[in-house]
Motif scaffolding. Structure first.
Motif, short mmCIF file in Angstrom:
data_model
loop_
_atom_site.label_atom_id
_atom_site.label_comp_id
_atom_site.label_asym_id
_atom_site.label_seq_id
_atom_site.Cartn_x
_atom_site.Cartn_y
_atom_site.Cartn_z
N GLY A 155 0.79 -1.23 0.00
CA GLY A 155 0.00 0.00 0.00
C GLY A 155 0.81 1.27 0.00
O GLY A 155 0.28 2.35 0.22
N ARG A 156 2.10 1.16 -0.25
CA ARG A 156 2.96 2.34 -0.25
C ARG A 156 3.18 2.85 -1.67
O ARG A 156 3.17 2.08 -2.63
N THR A 157 3.41 4.14 -1.76
CA THR A 157 3.79 4.77 -3.03
C THR A 157 5.31 4.83 -3.05
O THR A 157 5.93 5.22 -2.06
N PRO A 158 5.94 4.44 -4.16
CA PRO A 158 7.41 4.43 -4.21
C PRO A 158 8.01 5.81 -3.94
O PRO A 158 7.33 6.83 -4.09
N GLU A 159 9.26 5.81 -3.58
CA GLU A 159 10.06 7.04 -3.44
C GLU A 159 11.31 6.85 -4.27
O GLU A 159 11.86 5.75 -4.34
N GLY A 160 11.76 7.92 -4.90
CA GLY A 160 12.95 7.85 -5.73
C GLY A 160 12.70 8.49 -7.08
O GLY A 160 11.68 9.15 -7.29
N THR A 161 13.63 8.26 -7.99
CA THR A 161 13.54 8.83 -9.33
C THR A 161 13.19 7.73 -10.32
O THR A 161 13.86 6.69 -10.36
N TYR A 162 12.15 7.97 -11.07
CA TYR A 162 11.65 7.02 -12.06
C TYR A 162 11.37 7.78 -13.35
O TYR A 162 11.67 8.96 -13.48
N ILE A 163 10.76 7.10 -14.31
CA ILE A 163 10.44 7.68 -15.61
C ILE A 163 8.96 7.39 -15.92
O ILE A 163 8.47 6.31 -15.58
N ILE A 164 8.29 8.32 -16.57
CA ILE A 164 6.97 8.03 -17.11
C ILE A 164 7.21 7.15 -18.34
O ILE A 164 7.87 7.58 -19.29
N ASP A 165 6.72 5.92 -18.29
CA ASP A 165 7.10 4.96 -19.33
C ASP A 165 5.96 4.38 -20.16
O ASP A 165 6.20 3.57 -21.06
N ARG A 166 4.73 4.74 -19.85
CA ARG A 166 3.61 4.22 -20.63
C ARG A 166 2.34 5.01 -20.31
O ARG A 166 2.31 5.75 -19.34
N ARG A 167 1.33 4.81 -21.13
CA ARG A 167 0.05 5.46 -20.87
C ARG A 167 -1.07 4.49 -21.16
O ARG A 167 -0.92 3.61 -22.00
N ASN A 168 -2.15 4.65 -20.43
CA ASN A 168 -3.30 3.77 -20.59
C ASN A 168 -4.55 4.63 -20.81
O ASN A 168 -5.12 5.15 -19.85
#
Length: 165
Positions: A75-88
Motif C-alpha cells: 500500500g505504499r507509493t514508491p520514493e525515488g527517481t523514475y520515468i513516465i514509461d507508458r500510458r493507458n
C-alpha cells in the motif's frame, strides 16, 4: 419563413453539438513538462518546465503512504527517481500514465526477502466509486479525472518523475 427555418436548423445543430460527449483527450501547446516532482508528505505534485512550476495538484497516495514501496501489496507509493514509461487511455481510473517502478534496486531488495516488489504504479484519475479516506490507492498517485485529462495531455513518455517522502 425561410430565414426562420434556417435559424431553427442552426440552433438545433449547435444545441446537438453542445450535447455531445466531451473528449477526455485534451491537447496542450504550452512549455514542455521536463520533470515531475511529488512531495508525498504535502500530498502535492508539480509539473515543471526546468525549475518553473507549470501546474500543481493535490494528490492521494497509497493506503499506507509512509515510506518507500518495498513489496507487492504494502500500500505504499514508491520514493525515488523514475520515468513516465507508458500510458493507458482505457484505464480503470479514467486515464493513467505509468511510472517505471520497480527498478533494478527495487526488484533486488524485494527478492532478498523472498517477495515481489509489486508494480503497475501509475498517476491516474479518481475511482468510479466514492472513497472514504484520503489515501486510497494500492500505491499509485491519484488526482481528479479532470486534472488527469490535463496531465495526460501535458506529460510525455520519458519524462522523469522524482517522488520525495
Amino acid at each position: 419563413m425561410r430565414v426562420f427555418r434556417i435559424l431553427a436548423i442552426l440552433v438545433l445543430a449547435f444545441g446537438l453539438a453542445a450535447c455531445g460527449n466531451k473528449s477526455k483527450f485534451k491537447t496542450y501547446n504550452g512549455p514542455e513538462v521536463t520533470s515531475i516532482q511529488v512531495h508525498k508528505a504535502a500530498r502535492k505534485m508539480y509539473l515543471l518546465h526546468h525549475q518553473k512550476v507549470l501546474k500543481s495538484y493535490d494528490i492521494a497516495l497509497g493506503f499506507n503512504p509512509i515510506g518507500h514501496k518495498q513489496f507487492e501489496g504494502d500500500g505504499r507509493t514508491p520514493e525515488g527517481t523514475y520515468i513516465i514509461d507508458r500510458r493507458n487511455p482505457n484505464s480503470e481510473f479514467h486515464l493513467s500514465i505509468g511510472i517505471s517502478y520497480p527498478n533494478q534496486a527495487d526488484r533486488a531488495y524485494a527478492e532478498a526477502f523472498g517477495k515481489k516488489p509489486g508494480g503497475d504504479i501509475f498517476i491516474h484519475g479518481g475511482p468510479k466509486k466514492k472513497v472514504s479516506r484520503r489515501d486510497w490507492t494500492a500505491g499509485c498517485i491519484a488526482v481528479t479525472d479532470k486534472e488527469m485529462e490535463r496531465i495526460y495531455a501535458m506529460v510525455k513518455d520519458g519524462t522523469p518523475i522524482q517522488i520525495l517522502p
